[in-house]
Write a protein that holds these residues in place. Structure first.
Motif, short mmCIF file in Angstrom:
data_model
loop_
_atom_site.label_atom_id
_atom_site.label_comp_id
_atom_site.label_asym_id
_atom_site.label_seq_id
_atom_site.Cartn_x
_atom_site.Cartn_y
_atom_site.Cartn_z
N CYS A 178 55.05 -20.84 -58.19
CA CYS A 178 56.33 -21.52 -58.35
C CYS A 178 56.49 -22.53 -57.22
N LEU A 179 57.57 -23.31 -57.27
CA LEU A 179 57.85 -24.31 -56.24
C LEU A 179 59.07 -23.89 -55.44
N ASP A 180 59.06 -24.21 -54.13
CA ASP A 180 60.27 -23.99 -53.34
C ASP A 180 61.15 -25.23 -53.42
N GLU A 181 62.23 -25.26 -52.66
CA GLU A 181 63.19 -26.36 -52.76
C GLU A 181 62.62 -27.69 -52.25
N THR A 182 61.55 -27.65 -51.46
CA THR A 182 60.92 -28.89 -50.96
C THR A 182 59.80 -29.38 -51.87
N GLY A 183 59.48 -28.62 -52.93
CA GLY A 183 58.40 -29.01 -53.84
C GLY A 183 57.06 -28.41 -53.48
N ARG A 184 57.03 -27.56 -52.46
CA ARG A 184 55.77 -26.93 -52.05
C ARG A 184 55.46 -25.75 -52.97
N ALA A 185 54.21 -25.69 -53.44
CA ALA A 185 53.81 -24.59 -54.31
C ALA A 185 53.56 -23.33 -53.49
N ARG A 186 53.99 -22.22 -54.04
CA ARG A 186 53.72 -20.93 -53.41
C ARG A 186 53.30 -19.95 -54.51
N GLY A 187 52.52 -18.95 -54.14
CA GLY A 187 52.00 -18.02 -55.12
C GLY A 187 52.21 -16.59 -54.70
N ARG A 188 52.29 -15.72 -55.69
CA ARG A 188 52.48 -14.29 -55.42
C ARG A 188 51.16 -13.56 -55.57
N TYR A 189 50.88 -12.71 -54.58
CA TYR A 189 49.67 -11.89 -54.61
C TYR A 189 50.04 -10.52 -54.07
N PHE A 190 49.99 -9.49 -54.93
CA PHE A 190 50.52 -8.18 -54.58
C PHE A 190 51.96 -8.34 -54.07
N ASN A 191 52.24 -7.90 -52.86
CA ASN A 191 53.59 -8.01 -52.32
C ASN A 191 53.73 -9.18 -51.34
N SER A 192 52.75 -10.10 -51.36
CA SER A 192 52.77 -11.23 -50.45
C SER A 192 53.09 -12.52 -51.20
N THR A 193 53.71 -13.45 -50.50
CA THR A 193 53.93 -14.80 -51.03
C THR A 193 53.14 -15.77 -50.18
N LEU A 194 52.30 -16.57 -50.83
CA LEU A 194 51.35 -17.43 -50.13
C LEU A 194 51.67 -18.90 -50.34
N THR A 195 51.23 -19.72 -49.41
CA THR A 195 51.30 -21.16 -49.56
C THR A 195 50.19 -21.80 -48.74
N SER A 196 50.26 -23.12 -48.55
CA SER A 196 49.17 -23.86 -47.90
C SER A 196 49.64 -24.51 -46.61
N ALA A 197 48.71 -24.60 -45.66
CA ALA A 197 48.89 -25.42 -44.47
C ALA A 197 47.63 -26.26 -44.31
N PHE A 198 47.77 -27.47 -43.75
CA PHE A 198 46.65 -28.40 -43.67
C PHE A 198 46.47 -28.90 -42.24
N GLN A 199 45.21 -28.94 -41.81
CA GLN A 199 44.88 -29.49 -40.50
C GLN A 199 43.95 -30.69 -40.69
N ALA A 200 44.24 -31.77 -39.97
CA ALA A 200 43.47 -33.00 -40.14
C ALA A 200 42.08 -32.90 -39.53
N ILE A 201 41.15 -33.62 -40.13
CA ILE A 201 39.82 -33.88 -39.57
C ILE A 201 39.77 -35.37 -39.30
N ARG A 202 39.44 -35.74 -38.07
CA ARG A 202 39.58 -37.12 -37.63
C ARG A 202 38.24 -37.73 -37.20
N SER A 203 38.15 -39.04 -37.39
CA SER A 203 36.99 -39.78 -36.92
C SER A 203 37.04 -39.89 -35.40
N ALA A 204 35.90 -39.74 -34.74
CA ALA A 204 35.87 -39.87 -33.29
C ALA A 204 36.08 -41.32 -32.85
N ASP A 205 35.80 -42.28 -33.73
CA ASP A 205 35.91 -43.70 -33.36
C ASP A 205 37.34 -44.08 -33.03
N ASP A 206 38.25 -43.80 -33.94
CA ASP A 206 39.64 -44.24 -33.76
C ASP A 206 40.64 -43.11 -33.96
#
Length: 282
Positions: free
Chosen positions: A24-52
């Motif tokens: 389902c979606l929360d109020e911000t539009g982020r998707a979350r999922g149910r697994y057993f008794n847990s509610t899951l979602t996503s977090a993202f970390q950037a991968i950056r070029s060493a040049d700039d």
């Protein structure tokens, strides 16, 4: 990214309030999922070029859902609770969540998405596991070409499993990433698996000559070398001093970005502030 099929799916989730719905979606539009008794979602970390230090990709992490912070690492919570079949089910749920949460954001355009394959899944994966994920992406109109499936660290006895899983994912059009425990293992994986990317912990990559040899070989076969867990200026500065040649490499770590729900190309200054505060406190 604008995908009519994805937008239609998001609209369906937004209008669906069924208690039996897994996602389902929360109020911000982020998707979350149910697994057993847990509610899951996503977090993202950037991968950056060493040049700039520009963003070239994001790695997705499964987190317990929280409206006020980034939540907890869900795999650590469930590592000793889920069996192999349940781990595969969890992996599929997380991949869908990550794909939806990534591609619904405009900053995903022209960026790669790194999705990790958990160690327990290497033995549990049977048949054409990659095809199931490919079909979901096709249904949502999402580009599998931008996704890198990142295989875990392995023991020598797991070499054949790693090769089998890598071949399976390649047949379904995905790119492959691997993790290495040392520069020597990174060179061996580069030759044997021929991945599209290799990640190595910066703490185990402190030999300047070996770094240059790896980067030179990786450039020849168009493989990205990503130095991860760059958590302080000292590690970053040492890496820069060691790599003064023309060979490209990439960066990931808390010094630049904390995992978070929203994608952003700008440097995460709050991440650097948190790291510096921790160093001072120590």
């Amino acid at each position: 990214m604008s995908s009519p099929a994805l937008q239609q799916y998001l609209s369906h989730l937004n209008s669906s309030h069924s208690a039996s719905s897994t996602i389902c979606l929360d109020e911000t539009g982020r998707a979350r999922g149910r697994y057993f008794n847990s509610t899951l979602t996503s977090a993202f970390q950037a991968i950056r070029s060493a040049d700039d230090q520009g963003v070239v990709a994001y790695e997705a992490y499964a987190r317990s859902y929280s409206s006020v912070d980034q939540g907890l690492n869900i795999w650590r919570l469930l590592d000793h609770a889920a069996n192999d079949a349940e781990s595969v089910e969890l992996d599929r749920l997380c991949r869908i969540l990550h794909a939806v949460n990534f591609y619904r954001q405009p900053d995903s355009a022209q960026r790669d998405l790194y999705l990790s394959v958990h160690t327990r899944l290497l033995a549990a994966i049977e048949g054409n596991h990659g095809m199931a994920f490919r079909r979901i992406l096709d249904l949502l109109g999402l580009p599998h070409q931008q996704i890198v499936l990142q295989l875990p660290l392995i023991t020598p006895s797991q070499r054949w499993v790693l090769t089998h899983v890598a071949d399976n994912y390649r047949r379904n059009g995905f790119r492959i990433g691997v993790n290495a425990t040392s520069l020597d293992q990174a060179r061996e994986l580069l030759e044997r698996v021929q991945p599209d990317s290799i990640k190595i912990d910066i703490a185990h990559a402190n030999n300047a000559e070996a770094q240059q040899q790896l980067l030179e070989k990786a450039q020849r076969v168009n493989c990205k070398v990503i130095f991860k867990r760059i958590d302080n200026d000292a590690r970053f500065n040492a890496l820069q001093v060691s790599n003064t040649d023309q060979y490209p490499y990439y960066l990931q770590g808390f010094l630049f970005d904390l995992p978070r729900a929203n994608l952003a190309d700008t440097l995460d200054l709050s991440a650097r502030s948190v790291v510096n505060s921790a160093l001072i406190a120590a």
